[in-house]
Design a protein around this motif. Structure first.
Motif, PDB file in Angstrom:
ATOM      1  N   TYR A 318      32.101 -28.846 116.463  1.00 18.95           N
ATOM      2  CA  TYR A 318      31.140 -28.059 116.401  1.00 18.95           C
ATOM      3  C   TYR A 318      29.701 -28.346 116.922  1.00 18.95           C
ATOM      4  N   GLY A 319      29.903 -28.831 117.695  1.00 20.43           N
ATOM      5  CA  GLY A 319      28.602 -29.694 118.558  1.00 20.43           C
ATOM      6  C   GLY A 319      28.356 -31.115 117.606  1.00 20.43           C
ATOM      7  N   ALA A 320      28.690 -31.570 116.791  1.00 16.18           N
ATOM      8  CA  ALA A 320      28.626 -32.389 115.530  1.00 16.18           C
ATOM      9  C   ALA A 320      29.583 -34.056 116.477  1.00 16.18           C
ATOM     10  N   TRP A 321      28.810 -34.867 115.606  1.00 13.72           N
ATOM     11  CA  TRP A 321      29.616 -36.435 115.594  1.00 13.72           C
ATOM     12  C   TRP A 321      29.357 -37.146 114.104  1.00 13.72           C
ATOM     13  N   CYS A 322      30.113 -36.507 113.154  1.00 10.18           N
ATOM     14  CA  CYS A 322      30.156 -37.632 111.778  1.00 10.18           C
ATOM     15  C   CYS A 322      30.986 -36.447 111.336  1.00 10.18           C
ATOM     16  N   LYS A 323      31.228 -37.177 109.679  1.00  7.60           N
ATOM     17  CA  LYS A 323      32.446 -36.687 108.592  1.00  7.60           C
ATOM     18  C   LYS A 323      30.744 -35.660 108.071  1.00  7.60           C
ATOM     19  N   HIS A 324      30.696 -35.695 106.374  1.00  2.45           N
ATOM     20  CA  HIS A 324      29.449 -35.269 106.162  1.00  2.45           C
ATOM     21  C   HIS A 324      29.037 -34.085 105.536  1.00  2.45           C
ATOM     22  N   SER A 325      30.197 -33.109 105.502  1.00  2.98           N
ATOM     23  CA  SER A 325      30.527 -32.212 105.508  1.00  2.98           C
ATOM     24  C   SER A 325      32.090 -30.884 104.534  1.00  2.98           C
ATOM     25  N   ASN A 326      31.850 -30.554 104.165  1.00  2.00           N
ATOM     26  CA  ASN A 326      33.023 -29.886 103.179  1.00  2.00           C
ATOM     27  C   ASN A 326      34.149 -29.045 104.716  1.00  2.00           C
ATOM     28  N   VAL A 327      33.977 -29.148 105.927  1.00  2.00           N
ATOM     29  CA  VAL A 327      34.945 -28.232 106.568  1.00  2.00           C
ATOM     30  C   VAL A 327      35.935 -29.586 106.694  1.00  2.00           C
ATOM     31  N   GLU A 328      36.866 -28.572 106.834  1.00  2.00           N
ATOM     32  CA  GLU A 328      38.482 -29.059 107.061  1.00  2.00           C
ATOM     33  C   GLU A 328      38.621 -30.349 107.521  1.00  2.00           C
ATOM     34  N   ILE A 329      38.045 -29.990 109.181  1.00  2.00           N
ATOM     35  CA  ILE A 329      38.226 -31.441 110.464  1.00  2.00           C
ATOM     36  C   ILE A 329      37.553 -32.409 109.126  1.00  2.00           C
ATOM     37  N   ASP A 330      36.790 -32.761 108.573  1.00  2.00           N
ATOM     38  CA  ASP A 330      36.109 -33.819 107.551  1.00  2.00           C
ATOM     39  C   ASP A 330      36.636 -33.820 106.738  1.00  2.00           C
ATOM     40  N   VAL A 331      37.672 -33.265 105.751  1.00  2.00           N
ATOM     41  CA  VAL A 331      38.190 -34.201 104.544  1.00  2.00           C
ATOM     42  C   VAL A 331      39.713 -33.863 104.418  1.00  2.00           C
ATOM     43  N   ARG A 332      40.194 -33.911 105.705  1.00  2.00           N
ATOM     44  CA  ARG A 332      41.864 -33.704 105.715  1.00  2.00           C
ATOM     45  C   ARG A 332      41.846 -35.265 106.653  1.00  2.00           C
ATOM     46  N   VAL A 333      43.117 -35.787 105.597  1.00  2.00           N
ATOM     47  CA  VAL A 333      42.760 -37.292 105.829  1.00  2.00           C
ATOM     48  C   VAL A 333      44.355 -37.232 106.978  1.00  2.00           C
ATOM     49  N   PRO A 334      44.985 -38.033 107.437  1.00  2.00           N
ATOM     50  CA  PRO A 334      45.909 -38.746 107.770  1.00  2.00           C
ATOM     51  C   PRO A 334      46.685 -39.325 105.768  1.00  2.00           C
ATOM     52  N   LEU A 335      47.882 -39.066 105.637  1.00  2.00           N
ATOM     53  CA  LEU A 335      48.528 -40.266 105.265  1.00  2.00           C
ATOM     54  C   LEU A 335      50.030 -40.685 105.366  1.00  2.00           C
ATOM     55  N   ILE A 336      50.579 -41.501 104.901  1.00  2.00           N
ATOM     56  CA  ILE A 336      51.779 -41.800 105.807  1.00  2.00           C
ATOM     57  C   ILE A 336      52.443 -42.931 104.072  1.00  2.00           C
ATOM     58  N   ILE A 337      53.402 -42.629 103.052  1.00  2.00           N
ATOM     59  CA  ILE A 337      53.356 -43.596 102.353  1.00  2.00           C
ATOM     60  C   ILE A 337      55.838 -43.512 102.851  1.00  2.00           C
ATOM     61  N   SER A 338      55.499 -45.286 102.723  1.00  2.00           N
ATOM     62  CA  SER A 338      56.821 -45.655 103.026  1.00  2.00           C
ATOM     63  C   SER A 338      56.824 -46.833 102.113  1.00  2.00           C
ATOM     64  N   ARG A 339      58.291 -45.845 101.412  1.00  2.00           N
ATOM     65  CA  ARG A 339      58.456 -47.348 100.220  1.00  2.00           C
ATOM     66  C   ARG A 339      59.378 -48.348 100.139  1.00  2.00           C
ATOM     67  N   GLU A 340      59.780 -49.423 100.062  1.00  2.00           N
ATOM     68  CA  GLU A 340      60.097 -49.891 100.100  1.00  2.00           C
ATOM     69  C   GLU A 340      61.922 -50.265 100.552  1.00  2.00           C
ATOM     70  N   THR A 341      62.197 -50.908 101.670  1.00  2.00           N
ATOM     71  CA  THR A 341      64.201 -50.559 102.525  1.00  2.00           C
ATOM     72  C   THR A 341      64.650 -50.362 101.299  1.00  2.00           C
ATOM     73  N   SER A 342      64.932 -51.256  99.815  1.00  2.00           N
ATOM     74  CA  SER A 342      65.618 -51.748  99.004  1.00  2.00           C
ATOM     75  C   SER A 342      65.455 -50.461  98.285  1.00  2.00           C
ATOM     76  N   HIS A 343      64.459 -49.974  98.107  1.00  2.00           N
ATOM     77  CA  HIS A 343      64.438 -48.559  97.520  1.00  2.00           C
ATOM     78  C   HIS A 343      65.850 -47.778  97.397  1.00  2.00           C
ATOM     79  N   LYS A 344      66.700 -47.984  96.096  1.00  2.00           N
ATOM     80  CA  LYS A 344      67.589 -46.120  96.380  1.00  2.00           C
ATOM     81  C   LYS A 344      67.054 -45.422  95.890  1.00  2.00           C
ATOM     82  N   GLY A 345      67.536 -44.502  97.510  1.00  2.00           N
ATOM     83  CA  GLY A 345      67.443 -42.863  97.483  1.00  2.00           C
ATOM     84  C   GLY A 345      65.663 -42.770  98.460  1.00  2.00           C
ATOM     85  N   ARG A 346      65.286 -43.905  99.381  1.00  2.00           N
ATOM     86  CA  ARG A 346      64.008 -43.797  99.936  1.00  2.00           C
ATOM     87  C   ARG A 346      63.898 -42.917 101.149  1.00  2.00           C
ATOM     88  N   LYS A 347      63.263 -42.145 101.161  1.00  2.00           N
ATOM     89  CA  LYS A 347      62.706 -40.846 102.248  1.00  2.00           C
ATOM     90  C   LYS A 347      62.671 -42.027 103.528  1.00  2.00           C
TER      91      LYS A 347
END
Length: 484
Positions: A318-347
């Motif tokens: 969009y010709g922009a170099w910032c966040k500061h909006s409600n557009v998808e590319i600004d509000v979507r984020v990476p998220l990874i959750i990794s349980r402790e390796t001893s946790h039973k049923g860990r995915k």
């Protein structure tokens, strides 16, 4: 005999309590600044991120995670309190949390009260020492950014001239070791601290400041990429967007050598995209170092890992170099959750398309660690971590204000994004936007009001109003005015 039995039961009860406490997992959160889902594990064809990709192979990768506001301070306060910006009433970067909310129970505060060592490294809150009493250990945020002699001389020259804007160039590639720049020092401090707390329960936030501007990273990370292979993104603005939907390319203009008007030329655009990628690979290496230390100290078996970003970022889209909006590319984020390796049923090595939000992290960690947490605007993600394909929320929402009189409220169902720009006091709708995002983070036509999409707009409007009713009270505003 009775006394013996009584003493035995007391000791047994104490032993069980001690055992239960030891079974509470440690928590390590990598909190990254301005990182969009520009990672190998998210399908990027350009980003080189082997360590984060490895972490994704050890946990659940959320493909549709969203922040509550695409700006640093309110986003981070929301994560650390489990309360949305509209609950806290803080929408700007100028107001510290404790300036307004003395009694809100924060994540480090709760964990510290429950026997955890709480450690803040790098950028966690936007304001360095906000909530300082809640941290057992807090390293001062390091602001040293430039290393090349010519850039240091430039800063000194600007300072002598009385220039209030002491930002140097928007990028730098000094041929130095990782620790010469601040994120390398954050990783070093994290490693040293892990050795000190290895026998304690801990909650550790590792706040990595890149890829926030300036795009400064050791030369070896720039050398991973060929600048000429980066494509120039479309500078086209969304057709029929609300007049305040986008922020002009904002914060980049504050850096030396950046033109103040017009679009960037292709060469500078590629250089900046190159710098963003180099910065991402730089923080990826720091994640790898900290993770290796966890393994070496045999802590991984009892440590849950969260990898997250405070918001997305536009690198020329969009010709922009910032966040500061409600557009998808600004509000979507990476998220990874990794349980402790001893946790039973860990995915491990699985992805989820569930709609989740950064505000959910507090409740999630509270449940995993068996604590009694305060009321929250989020909800625990433990069910979806254990069953990544289960049905989950129908909507995720964010906000972004324009001044004190207009509030942008936005909602996604994972395929469509609907935004209403409202009078902040009366909730009168001043403008609306509907964008399709089935196959892309970008969308170039606002179809709100188009009869062809009447059904989709009606459904999205209903989802938005389920979170932001039209008869709601005015949006709370606790922001301090900007100090010049």
């Amino acid at each position: 005999m009775q006394r013996f039995i009584l003493n035995f039961l007391i000791l047994f009860s104490f032993a069980l309590s001690s055992f239960a406490q030891k079974q509470q997992p440690n928590v390590l959160v990598f909190y990254v600044d301005d990182l969009r889902a520009e990672l190998g594990c998210y399908g990027s064809l350009t980003a080189i991120t082997p360590n984060i990709d490895k972490l994704a192979s050890e946990g659940v990768q959320f493909n549709k995670a969203y922040t509550q506001q695409a700006i640093c301070a309110p986003s981070r306060m929301s994560t650390l309190t489990g309360l949305r910006p509209e609950t806290l009433g803080i929408y700007s970067i100028f107001t510290p949390l404790r300036k307004v909310h003395k009694d809100v129970v924060t994540m480090p505060q709760l964990f510290k009260e429950n026997g955890y060592k709480t450690i803040s490294l790098g950028k966690v809150y936007h304001h360095s020492f906000d909530d300082k009493e809640s941290w057992t250990t807090q390293f001062e945020k390091d602001n040293n950014s430039y290393l090349k002699p010519e850039n240091m001389a430039l800063l000194e020259k600007l300072k002598k001239e009385g220039n209030k804007n002491l930002n140097g160039p928007a990028f730098e590639d000094a041929d130095v070791e990782d620790e010469a720049y601040k994120d390398g020092r954050v990783a070093k401090n994290a490693i040293e601290t892990l050795h000190k707390v290895k026998d304690d329960k801990f909650l550790m936030f590792v706040g990595l400041s890149k890829p926030h501007l300036p795009f400064n990273a050791p030369k070896k990370y720039w050398d991973l990429y060929d600048k000429n292979k980066f494509a120039i993104p479309s500078r086209e603005k969304p057709q029929d967007a609300y007049r305040l939907a986008l922020t002009n390319w904002g914060e980049l203009k504050g850096y030396h050598g950046i033109p103040q008007e017009g679009d960037l030329d292709d060469d500078l655009t590629r250089t900046l995209i190159h710098g963003y990628h180099a910065s991402v690979s730089y923080i990826d290496a720091q994640v790898g170092k900290v993770m290796k230390t966890l393994e070496d100290l045999d802590l991984r078996k009892n440590t849950i890992i969260v990898f997250m970003s405070d918001h997305g970022y536009k690198i020329g889209e969009y010709g922009a170099w910032c966040k500061h909006s409600n557009v998808e590319i600004d509000v979507r984020v990476p998220l990874i959750i990794s349980r402790e390796t001893s946790h039973k049923g860990r995915k491990a090595g699985v992805t989820s398309d569930a709609l989740v939000e950064n505000v959910d992290i507090f409740s999630t960690l509270v449940e995993i660690c068996g604590l009694d947490g305060p009321p929250s605007d989020g909800k625990s993600l433990v069910p979806v971590i254990d069953n990544p394909n289960m049905a989950w929320d129908a909507v995720a929402t964010s906000v972004y204000p324009r001044g004190t009189n207009i509030m942008g409220c936005t909602a996604t169902d994972g395929q469509w994004r609907y935004t209403e720009w409202r009078d902040a006091k009366t909730h009168e709708v001043l403008g609306s936007e509907l964008y399709e995002h089935k196959n892309s983070l970008l969308s170039f036509k606002n179809v709100s009001g188009n009869p062809e999409y009447k059904k989709e707009e009606k459904q999205m409007k209903k989802l938005l109003e389920s979170q932001f009713p039209r008869n709601s009270k005015p949006f709370l505003q606790n922001d301090e005015p900007r100090k010049n």
